[in-house]
Scaffold this motif. Structure first.
Motif: not given
Length: 342
Positions: A84-94, A150-156, A228-231, A315-321
């Motif tokens: 495993p390498q990359g991490l994203s989530g439903s909060d990233d996606s929206g 090595g990394g992923i991010a989901c937007h929409g 993704i930075d949604r702040s 530890p690998e990729d980062l995401a906020v959820q």
């Protein structure tokens, strides 16, 4: 040697050019032949179970331990084939309708390449399922993608996947394709693509074809992780570079339409072994690895003030959820998704 800390650098060095080519046509053809399903439907058909606070060796000497973590099942813990390498989530996606995490894995053996896969994980049920990411041709042929992911991010509906030396591959989560809609079995687990009138995906039920590509304009920049930075008022895509023993790795932030292909800003991070990075509310968070038996570190910059916080092993990729900072760990029998306070 690069200066320590988040030092601004020339952002023009990281220019990306859009290179869709025939990717969208290939994905559309495959989708028309198979039919699309939803992320929610994949999660409803999850066939593997995570364990809350399992694989505790991952935490090593970390004190305090994370507020929450989930370990992958025994098969995914023990395999030496997938990491495993990359991490994203439903909060990233929206746009994903249920709470979820997405995890990318790469296939390590040089022989018998099986590309990259994506796990859809439900933190509610602790169930998950893998899907194979593929590249398709306009005639409907398709095959694996041999990269590190090595990394992923989901937007929409769009999933961005780091391609180390090429840039960012893009997948549309509206194009999650269920092989069960066109055949009664999942084909030969040793094959991928179309053979003898059947569709194969190394035994996976779901495939997701690549739809777009943002390629580096010139050789040199490496794309190792994504977040993704949604702040802020404008969401930003973040990506950067892992360097093993060199503090000169970079990180940059793009507007999410990637207009012009140039980051809004870019920095030299000043630390080696950075496996993931994100910015939130004026702070930078950097995930620093060590080795398979030594705890990593979370480096937090506010301006030029650095705080170092404990982190698990690998530890690998980062995401906020859900107001937490999450990461995924990679080593055998130490594979978890974990969350800590921001």
């Amino acid at each position: 040697m690069a200066a320590s800390g988040m030092v601004p650098t020339d952002k023009s060095a990281f220019l990306l050019n859009r290179a869709t080519g025939d990717l969208a046509d290939g994905a559309a053809k495959l989708a028309s032949d198979i039919g699309s399903t939803s992320v929610e439907a994949v999660l409803a058909a999850a066939n593997r179970a995570m364990r809350r606070k399992g694989a505790s060796a991952t935490m090593g000497s970390m004190n305090p331990r994370p507020a929450e973590w989930y370990s992958f099942d025994d098969g995914d813990q023990q395999t030496t084939d997938w990491y495993p390498q990359g991490l994203s989530g439903s909060d990233d996606s929206g746009g994903i309708g249920v709470p979820s995490f997405l995890v990318s894995w790469y296939f390590k053996p040089e022989a018998g390449e099986r590309g990259i896969r994506l796990s859809f994980v439900s933190p509610r049920t602790l169930k998950y399922r893998h899907a194979l990411l593929v590249q398709a041709k306009p005639d409907g042929a398709y095959g694996p993608i041999d990269i590190h992911a090595g990394g992923i991010a989901c937007h929409g509906d769009l999933l961005y996947v780091a391609d180390t030396v090429r840039g960012l591959r893009v997948f549309d989560l509206n194009n999650v394709l269920d092989l069960r809609t066109v055949q009664n079995d999942l084909g030969d687990p040793q094959r991928v693509g179309r053979h003898a009138g059947k569709l194969h995906a190394f035994g996976y039920r779901y495939v997701i074809p690549q739809t777009d590509f943002w390629k580096v304009a010139q050789a040199g920049p490496r794309f190792s992780f994504v977040s993704i930075d949604r702040s802020g008022a404008t969401p930003r895509l973040i990506t950067g570079e892992y360097r093993e023993n060199d503090p000169g790795g970079w990180v940059g932030r793009w507007d999410l339409d990637l207009a012009g292909g140039q980051p809004v800003d870019a920095f030299v991070m000043g630390h080696p072994k950075i496996q993931g990075a994100t910015s939130q509310g004026g702070k930078w968070y950097l995930s620093q690895a060590a080795n398979a038996t030594t705890n990593g570190k979370l480096l937090v910059y506010e301006g030029q003030t650095l705080r170092t916080r404990p982190f698990p092993i690998g530890p690998e990729d980062l995401a906020v959820q859900d107001g937490k900072l999450w990461s995924v760990t990679e080593f055998r029998n130490k594979r978890t998704i974990f969350g800590v306070g921001l």
